[in-house]
Design a protein around this motif. Sequence first.
Motif, short mmCIF file in Angstrom:
data_model
loop_
_atom_site.label_atom_id
_atom_site.label_comp_id
_atom_site.label_asym_id
_atom_site.label_seq_id
_atom_site.Cartn_x
_atom_site.Cartn_y
_atom_site.Cartn_z
N GLU A 225 0.83 -1.21 0.00
CA GLU A 225 0.00 0.00 0.00
C GLU A 225 0.87 1.26 0.00
O GLU A 225 0.56 2.24 -0.67
CB GLU A 225 -0.92 0.00 1.23
N LYS A 226 1.97 1.22 0.74
CA LYS A 226 2.85 2.38 0.81
C LYS A 226 3.56 2.62 -0.52
O LYS A 226 3.73 3.76 -0.95
CB LYS A 226 3.88 2.19 1.94
N ILE A 227 3.96 1.53 -1.19
CA ILE A 227 4.62 1.67 -2.49
C ILE A 227 3.64 2.27 -3.51
O ILE A 227 4.01 3.15 -4.30
CB ILE A 227 5.14 0.31 -3.00
N TYR A 228 2.40 1.80 -3.50
CA TYR A 228 1.39 2.36 -4.41
C TYR A 228 1.11 3.83 -4.08
O TYR A 228 0.84 4.63 -4.97
CB TYR A 228 0.10 1.54 -4.34
N TYR A 233 1.58 9.53 -5.55
CA TYR A 233 2.14 10.85 -5.23
C TYR A 233 2.94 11.38 -6.42
O TYR A 233 2.84 12.56 -6.78
CB TYR A 233 3.03 10.77 -3.99
N ILE A 234 3.75 10.53 -7.03
CA ILE A 234 4.56 10.94 -8.17
C ILE A 234 3.68 11.45 -9.30
O ILE A 234 3.93 12.50 -9.89
CB ILE A 234 5.44 9.77 -8.65
N ILE A 235 2.64 10.70 -9.62
CA ILE A 235 1.75 11.08 -10.72
C ILE A 235 1.08 12.42 -10.45
O ILE A 235 0.85 13.21 -11.37
CB ILE A 235 0.71 9.97 -10.96
N SER A 236 0.77 12.70 -9.19
CA SER A 236 0.07 13.94 -8.84
C SER A 236 1.01 15.12 -8.59
O SER A 236 0.55 16.25 -8.42
CB SER A 236 -0.79 13.72 -7.58
N ASN A 237 2.32 14.86 -8.57
CA ASN A 237 3.27 15.93 -8.24
C ASN A 237 4.49 15.88 -9.16
O ASN A 237 5.64 15.85 -8.71
CB ASN A 237 3.72 15.80 -6.78
N LEU A 238 4.23 15.89 -10.46
CA LEU A 238 5.32 15.78 -11.43
C LEU A 238 6.28 16.95 -11.37
O LEU A 238 7.44 16.84 -11.76
CB LEU A 238 4.75 15.66 -12.85
N ASN A 239 5.83 18.10 -10.90
CA ASN A 239 6.68 19.29 -10.87
C ASN A 239 7.58 19.37 -9.65
O ASN A 239 8.41 20.27 -9.53
CB ASN A 239 5.81 20.55 -10.93
N LYS A 240 7.45 18.43 -8.72
CA LYS A 240 8.25 18.47 -7.51
C LYS A 240 9.50 17.60 -7.65
O LYS A 240 9.57 16.71 -8.49
CB LYS A 240 7.43 18.01 -6.30
N VAL A 245 14.62 9.29 0.19
CA VAL A 245 14.37 9.37 1.62
C VAL A 245 13.09 10.18 1.89
O VAL A 245 12.25 9.79 2.71
CB VAL A 245 15.57 10.00 2.36
N ASP A 246 12.94 11.31 1.17
CA ASP A 246 11.74 12.15 1.33
C ASP A 246 10.48 11.35 1.00
O ASP A 246 9.49 11.39 1.73
CB ASP A 246 11.82 13.39 0.44
N LEU A 247 10.52 10.63 -0.13
CA LEU A 247 9.36 9.86 -0.56
C LEU A 247 9.05 8.74 0.44
O LEU A 247 7.89 8.50 0.77
CB LEU A 247 9.61 9.26 -1.94
N GLN A 250 7.56 10.09 3.59
CA GLN A 250 6.22 10.63 3.37
C GLN A 250 5.14 9.57 3.55
O GLN A 250 4.01 9.88 3.97
CB GLN A 250 6.14 11.24 1.98
N VAL A 251 5.45 8.33 3.23
CA VAL A 251 4.46 7.26 3.34
C VAL A 251 4.74 6.33 4.53
O VAL A 251 4.08 5.31 4.70
CB VAL A 251 4.38 6.44 2.04
N GLY A 252 5.76 6.67 5.32
CA GLY A 252 6.01 5.89 6.53
C GLY A 252 6.81 4.63 6.32
O GLY A 252 6.58 3.62 7.00
N THR A 253 7.76 4.65 5.37
CA THR A 253 8.63 3.49 5.18
C THR A 253 10.07 3.97 5.11
O THR A 253 10.37 5.13 5.41
CB THR A 253 8.23 2.69 3.92
N ASN A 254 10.99 3.10 4.70
CA ASN A 254 12.39 3.49 4.59
C ASN A 254 12.87 3.37 3.16
O ASN A 254 12.20 2.79 2.30
CB ASN A 254 13.27 2.65 5.53
N GLU A 255 14.05 3.92 2.90
CA GLU A 255 14.58 3.98 1.53
C GLU A 255 14.78 2.59 0.94
O GLU A 255 14.45 2.34 -0.22
CB GLU A 255 15.90 4.75 1.54
N PHE A 256 15.29 1.65 1.73
CA PHE A 256 15.54 0.30 1.23
C PHE A 256 14.25 -0.38 0.79
O PHE A 256 14.17 -0.95 -0.31
CB PHE A 256 16.22 -0.54 2.32
#
Length: 325
Positions: A225-228, A233-240, A245-247, A250-256
Amino acid sequence: MTLRLYDEKIGRTLIERKYPNTYFLNDGDIKECITYLKPPYGTGFYHEICFGSVHIGFGNVALADKLLLYFETDFDSVEMHFTLKGKSSAMSENFHKTVTFDSYQHNIIYAHQMRGKMEFDGREMQMLEINLAPAFFKKFLPEDSDLFNSFRAAIDRQDSCLINPDHSRISLEMYQILNDIMYCDRKGIFKRIYLEAKVAELLLLQLEQLFINESTSSLSHKDEEKIYAVRDYIISNLNKNCSLVDLAHQVGTNEFTLKKGFKELFGTTVFNFWNDTKMEHAKKMLLESDLNINEISDLIGYKNARHFSTAFKKKYNVIPSKIKN
């Protein structure tokens, strides 16, 4: 053939469609209809497109609360079902169990003259359904699989069922085709040719995924669910511009987990997906809008138009200013 969707509590019919036999004739016509959902149920729409042996329906609605509806159909259909957001449950007299779909899931359903009820649960519901005449569908069904042979036999017996008892996850390739279908702006016979090709491609991906019988994901349902959520988020925020790490945070997981999970679910890296999505959106704007290159570059998050042009040429082997040619 008739479909009726109604609210028994207040005795109100929301959708009633009568589909004469000519509805499924291969006559080259396309018929379209948009039904709007209004308060007290919520807001949104359901768009139907019909031609030949194919009925496409997709919608996006925001519900005020859980919605319970009753339905009746008097025809047979094979449904390619994709739930993009939200949760729905269907209970029918001639189905052996309650069929529940959650976000990001798909399956293929054979339905014989259904009568029952559906419950929709979720602040936002988004789904796409493609209904095919059973005889038409069976032409595409491979014969070298016990799973497919069992489903074909169920159709012949008029025994409503799922092609596979377990739903599958919608892949990145499927998402791209679903978007192509929902946002197709061609007209007439060109729209029909385009949609027929997309439906066949989508069915191929569904059958292929079932045939390969991919190994179970190493991710937990919560991590999926977090990966989806990152994908959405990417699709809705293409200009960011965000780091992994930020991503992840934002969804409550880690980079790995994000890197591994995104590759496992979608077959590509987070930033390859982000870049490809940006370029596809830029190409669409170049072809369909009057925006100039600087404006489009800014909209998809490039501070320098030259950097955008370089990335675009790398993706499509043509510079943005020449794309219309």
